[in-house]
Design an enzyme around this catalytic site. Structure first.
Site, PDB file in Angstrom:
ATOM      1  N   GLN A   1      -5.969  -4.355   0.008  1.00  0.00           N
ATOM      2  CA  GLN A   1      -7.165  -3.518   0.024  1.00  0.00           C
ATOM      3  C   GLN A   1      -6.889  -2.019  -0.167  1.00  0.00           C
ATOM      4  O   GLN A   1      -7.728  -1.306  -0.730  1.00  0.00           O
ATOM      5  CB  GLN A   1      -7.944  -3.738   1.324  1.00  0.00           C
TER       6      GLN A   1
ATOM      7  N   CYS B   1      -9.644   1.898   7.541  1.00  0.00           N
ATOM      8  CA  CYS B   1      -9.296   3.081   6.759  1.00  0.00           C
ATOM      9  C   CYS B   1     -10.372   4.165   6.832  1.00  0.00           C
ATOM     10  O   CYS B   1     -11.197   4.297   5.902  1.00  0.00           O
ATOM     11  CB  CYS B   1      -8.988   2.765   5.300  1.00  0.00           C
TER      12      CYS B   1
ATOM     13  N   ASP C   1      -7.118  -4.837  12.386  1.00  0.00           N
ATOM     14  CA  ASP C   1      -8.472  -4.279  12.463  1.00  0.00           C
ATOM     15  C   ASP C   1      -9.312  -4.850  13.603  1.00  0.00           C
ATOM     16  O   ASP C   1     -10.276  -4.229  14.040  1.00  0.00           O
ATOM     17  CB  ASP C   1      -9.214  -4.521  11.138  1.00  0.00           C
TER      18      ASP C   1
ATOM     19  N   LYS D   1      -7.731   2.170  12.220  1.00  0.00           N
ATOM     20  CA  LYS D   1      -7.514   0.825  11.666  1.00  0.00           C
ATOM     21  C   LYS D   1      -6.996   0.894  10.226  1.00  0.00           C
ATOM     22  O   LYS D   1      -7.773   1.114   9.289  1.00  0.00           O
ATOM     23  CB  LYS D   1      -8.823   0.035  11.708  1.00  0.00           C
ATOM     24  N   THR D   2      -5.685   0.704  10.069  1.00  0.00           N
ATOM     25  CA  THR D   2      -5.065   0.736   8.739  1.00  0.00           C
ATOM     26  C   THR D   2      -3.927  -0.281   8.662  1.00  0.00           C
ATOM     27  O   THR D   2      -3.437  -0.754   9.693  1.00  0.00           O
ATOM     28  CB  THR D   2      -4.415   2.122   8.447  1.00  0.00           C
TER      29      THR D   2
ATOM     30  N   CYS E   1      -2.858   7.725   6.926  1.00  0.00           N
ATOM     31  CA  CYS E   1      -3.983   7.687   6.003  1.00  0.00           C
ATOM     32  C   CYS E   1      -3.601   8.504   4.770  1.00  0.00           C
ATOM     33  O   CYS E   1      -3.587   9.737   4.824  1.00  0.00           O
ATOM     34  CB  CYS E   1      -5.216   8.269   6.705  1.00  0.00           C
TER      35      CYS E   1
HETATM   36  C1  LIG Z   1     -11.255   0.539   0.488  1.00  0.00           C
HETATM   37  C2  LIG Z   1     -10.140   0.406   1.473  1.00  0.00           C
HETATM   38  C3  LIG Z   1      -9.087   1.303   1.455  1.00  0.00           C
HETATM   39  C4  LIG Z   1      -8.053   1.192   2.374  1.00  0.00           C
HETATM   40  N1  LIG Z   1      -7.013   2.084   2.292  1.00  0.00           N
HETATM   41  C5  LIG Z   1      -5.955   1.953   3.127  1.00  0.00           C
HETATM   42  C6  LIG Z   1      -4.814   2.799   2.973  1.00  0.00           C
HETATM   43  O1  LIG Z   1      -4.772   3.652   2.099  1.00  0.00           O
HETATM   44  N2  LIG Z   1      -3.788   2.630   3.833  1.00  0.00           N
HETATM   45  C7  LIG Z   1      -3.805   1.666   4.805  1.00  0.00           C
HETATM   46  O2  LIG Z   1      -2.816   1.537   5.544  1.00  0.00           O
HETATM   47  N3  LIG Z   1      -4.874   0.852   4.985  1.00  0.00           N
HETATM   48  C8  LIG Z   1      -5.937   0.969   4.154  1.00  0.00           C
HETATM   49  N4  LIG Z   1      -7.011   0.111   4.275  1.00  0.00           N
HETATM   50  C9  LIG Z   1      -7.117  -0.743   5.487  1.00  0.00           C
HETATM   51  C10 LIG Z   1      -6.296  -2.027   5.430  1.00  0.00           C
HETATM   52  O3  LIG Z   1      -6.561  -2.748   4.259  1.00  0.00           O
HETATM   53  C11 LIG Z   1      -6.652  -2.861   6.663  1.00  0.00           C
HETATM   54  O4  LIG Z   1      -6.486  -2.066   7.819  1.00  0.00           O
HETATM   55  C12 LIG Z   1      -5.774  -4.101   6.767  1.00  0.00           C
HETATM   56  O5  LIG Z   1      -5.953  -4.948   5.652  1.00  0.00           O
HETATM   57  C13 LIG Z   1      -6.125  -4.874   8.046  1.00  0.00           C
HETATM   58  O6  LIG Z   1      -5.357  -6.031   8.133  1.00  0.00           O
HETATM   59  P1  LIG Z   1      -5.851  -7.271   9.011  1.00  0.00           P
HETATM   60  O7  LIG Z   1      -4.799  -8.303   8.864  1.00  0.00           O
HETATM   61  O8  LIG Z   1      -6.266  -6.800  10.347  1.00  0.00           O
HETATM   62  O9  LIG Z   1      -7.173  -7.733   8.265  1.00  0.00           O
HETATM   63  P2  LIG Z   1      -7.319  -8.302   6.713  1.00  0.00           P
HETATM   64  O10 LIG Z   1      -6.121  -7.841   5.958  1.00  0.00           O
HETATM   65  O11 LIG Z   1      -8.654  -7.880   6.324  1.00  0.00           O
HETATM   66  O12 LIG Z   1      -7.187  -9.853   6.926  1.00  0.00           O
HETATM   67  C14 LIG Z   1      -8.045 -10.606   7.736  1.00  0.00           C
HETATM   68  C15 LIG Z   1      -7.834 -12.080   7.400  1.00  0.00           C
HETATM   69  O13 LIG Z   1      -8.528 -12.875   8.357  1.00  0.00           O
HETATM   70  C16 LIG Z   1      -9.176 -13.930   7.683  1.00  0.00           C
HETATM   71  N5  LIG Z   1     -10.294 -14.397   8.489  1.00  0.00           N
HETATM   72  C17 LIG Z   1     -11.517 -13.844   8.661  1.00  0.00           C
HETATM   73  N6  LIG Z   1     -12.284 -14.614   9.455  1.00  0.00           N
HETATM   74  C18 LIG Z   1     -11.512 -15.672   9.825  1.00  0.00           C
HETATM   75  C19 LIG Z   1     -11.747 -16.812  10.649  1.00  0.00           C
HETATM   76  N7  LIG Z   1     -12.926 -17.037  11.219  1.00  0.00           N
HETATM   77  N8  LIG Z   1     -10.731 -17.688  10.820  1.00  0.00           N
HETATM   78  C20 LIG Z   1      -9.514 -17.499  10.234  1.00  0.00           C
HETATM   79  N9  LIG Z   1      -9.251 -16.432   9.428  1.00  0.00           N
HETATM   80  C21 LIG Z   1     -10.253 -15.540   9.244  1.00  0.00           C
HETATM   81  C22 LIG Z   1      -9.598 -13.344   6.337  1.00  0.00           C
HETATM   82  O14 LIG Z   1      -9.788 -14.358   5.362  1.00  0.00           O
HETATM   83  C23 LIG Z   1      -8.390 -12.448   6.021  1.00  0.00           C
HETATM   84  O15 LIG Z   1      -7.421 -13.139   5.269  1.00  0.00           O
HETATM   85  C24 LIG Z   1      -8.067   0.163   3.355  1.00  0.00           C
HETATM   86  C25 LIG Z   1      -9.115  -0.756   3.366  1.00  0.00           C
HETATM   87  C26 LIG Z   1     -10.136  -0.658   2.432  1.00  0.00           C
HETATM   88  C27 LIG Z   1     -11.252  -1.666   2.439  1.00  0.00           C
END
Ligand SMILES: Cc1cc2nc3c(=O)[nH]c(=O)nc-3n(C[C@H](O)[C@H](O)[C@H](O)COP(=O)(O)OP(=O)(O)OC[C@H]3O[C@@H](n4cnc5c(N)ncnc54)[C@H](O)[C@@H]3O)c2cc1C
Length: 401
Positions: free
Chosen positions: A44, A162, A302, A310-311, A345
């Site tokens: 992302q 982010c 997140d 949250k990143t 960030c």
């Molecule tokens: C536009 C944008 C720009 C960004 N820029 C940056 C940046 O420059 N630098 C940075 O460090 N971060 C950035 N981020 C933030 C970063 O992408 C997130 O903080 C990171 O992906 C969070 O990881 P996560 O594993 O918590 O969630 P995610 O990576 O979102 O993964 C969550 C997973 O859980 C799964 N899931 C959801 N519900 C269920 C369920 N009920 N049962 C089982 N699985 C489920 C989903 O399918 C997904 O695979 C950005 C995000 C966006 C949207």
């Protein structure tokens, strides 16, 4: 069906895969299951660059099957219910999984339907969002085809993933319009639920210069009440100096919208949600990443209620803490590692220039490089554009960084 794992992980995103890979790297014999219904895995952080026309969307997605670490069972289902007293998670498909340790990492929920009019107009009528894979290229279309007028960028009042993304795309758009003679025929409005442009004073000071450079009008303490794409109107409420709410309306020619966000509904409704968190995130010790009531449950990324930004970069520091602390518990030891709230960030302020903001729970800069990272830098742009995506796919998801 019922199945038991030593370690069960919910969510195979940045956080879930990082922890699964690090655990397997430490001990191949561990039995690990990871629940996630998605066929695809997304990088992302590059979506901002896609929205600015400088990154290929297809490079931000890969098949999930290739990201699951060797020896880890991928349970292609949606987690739905928790019975933490019985060490049990059930899925929408009706299966039951039990565990010795649970890692909760299903990310954040995008509440598109909480703003009246948004779902009806999203992806058309000059309204886009980099928070949706399918719309990032539409953002670039809007920026590229913009001929001047009023551009609105929205940052909601809720916690988001982010915190920089709502304004990063604004600077990249302004830079493009500036270089193409459009900016001087444009009014740029930033409607933000925040109280300042950035929470860390050192980076805030530099970003305020950027706001002035592009003549951006920030509206802080503001919350969008509705959007109408056909009429091109956005209505927002803003708290004035006496705390009174004033309603305002802007007619726009293009709008980049970041939606309200909260914990996924199945987390909000669960016994592991933090009762004091209005958005329903998982209750987590800020340092050990452990649930205070259920010590065999950890949460990161997140979905955690710990007050970090949250990143993905925060996850890079949290994953080794969670991995180490689980392994300690498995050996009946308690020499826990502690997470310090580190997050980063990367804020592009023009095509080719970037401020690499790094900080921790104390909201003080925590810079990695031997120069002042609050100043826009070409080197940091190259790092974000070329090195970080490579690190993500090849090292972070392999549990090696
Ligand atoms: C536009 C944008 C720009 C960004 N820029 C940056 C940046 O420059 N630098 C940075 O460090 N971060 C950035 N981020 C933030 C970063 O992408 C997130 O903080 C990171 O992906 C969070 O990881 P996560 O594993 O918590 O969630 P995610 O990576 O979102 O993964 C969550 C997973 O859980 C799964 N899931 C959801 N519900 C269920 C369920 N009920 N049962 C089982 N699985 C489920 C989903 O399918 C997904 O695979 C950005 C995000 C966006 C949207």
């Amino acid at each position: 069906m019922e199945k038991h794992y030593q370690i069960l992980i919910i969510g195979a995103g940045n956080a879930g895969i990082s922890v699964a890979a690090q655990l397997k790297n430490k001990d191949k014999s561990l039995s690990i299951g990871i629940i996630d219904p998605s066929d695809k895995h997304f990088y992302q952080p590059a979506w901002t660059l896609v929205g600015a026309g400088v990154y290929d969307l297809q490079k931000t997605v890969r098949d999930q099957k290739d990201q699951i670490p060797k020896g880890v069972d991928w349970i292609k289902e949606s987690a739905n219910d928790f019975l933490p007293d019985k060490n049990q998670v059930s899925t929408l498909a009706g299966n039951i999984y039990t565990y010795d340790y649970l890692v909760v990492a299903p990310g954040i929920q995008l509440d598109w339907n909480s703003t009246p009019g948004l779902l009806e107009t999203l992806g058309k009528n000059e309204v886009s969002s980099n928070y949706k894979f399918e719309l990032t290229e539409y953002t670039w279309e809007l920026i590229k085809n913009f001929k001047g007028g009023t551009a609105v960028f929205v940052n909601p009042a809720t916690p988001i993933k982010c915190g920089g993304a709502p304004h990063k795309i604004m600077y990249l758009a302004c830079d493009y319009w500036d270089k193409n003679g459009i900016l001087n025929k444009t009014e740029v409005h930033y409607i933000s639920g925040g109280t300042v442009i950035f929470g860390v004073p050192e980076y805030k000071a530099e970003l305020e210069k950027i706001l002035l450079k592009y003549n951006i009008k920030p509206h802080y303490f503001s919350k969008v009440s509705s959007i109408n794409g056909l009429d091109k109107k956005i209505v927002y409420e803003q708290k004035d100096n006496e705390g009174k709410i004033q309603n305002h309306e802007i007619t726009f020619d293009m709008c980049h919208f970041v939606p309200n966000q909260s914990a996924p509904d199945f987390i909000k409704q669960s016994p592991i949600s933090d009762p004091n968190n209005p958005y329903g995130f998982v209750q987590t010790n800020n340092e050990t990443m452990q649930h205070p009531t259920y010590p065999n449950i950890f949460s990161l990324g997140d979905v955690s209620a710990a007050p970090f930004s949250k990143t993905g970069s925060a996850i890079r520091k949290q994953a080794p803490v969670v991995t180490h602390n689980i392994l300690q518990m498995m050996q009946n030891k308690s020499d826990f590692k502690k997470y310090d709230g580190y997050s980063a960030c990367p804020i592009p302020v023009a095509n080719g220039k970037l401020i690499m903001a790094e900080f921790d729970y104390t909201n003080k800069p925590s810079m990695t490089f031997p120069f002042d990272q609050s100043k826009p830098s070409r080197l940091m742009w190259i790092f974000k554009r070329y090195i970080l995506p490579w690190l993500y796919w090849n090292k972070i998801l392999k549990g090696k960084a």
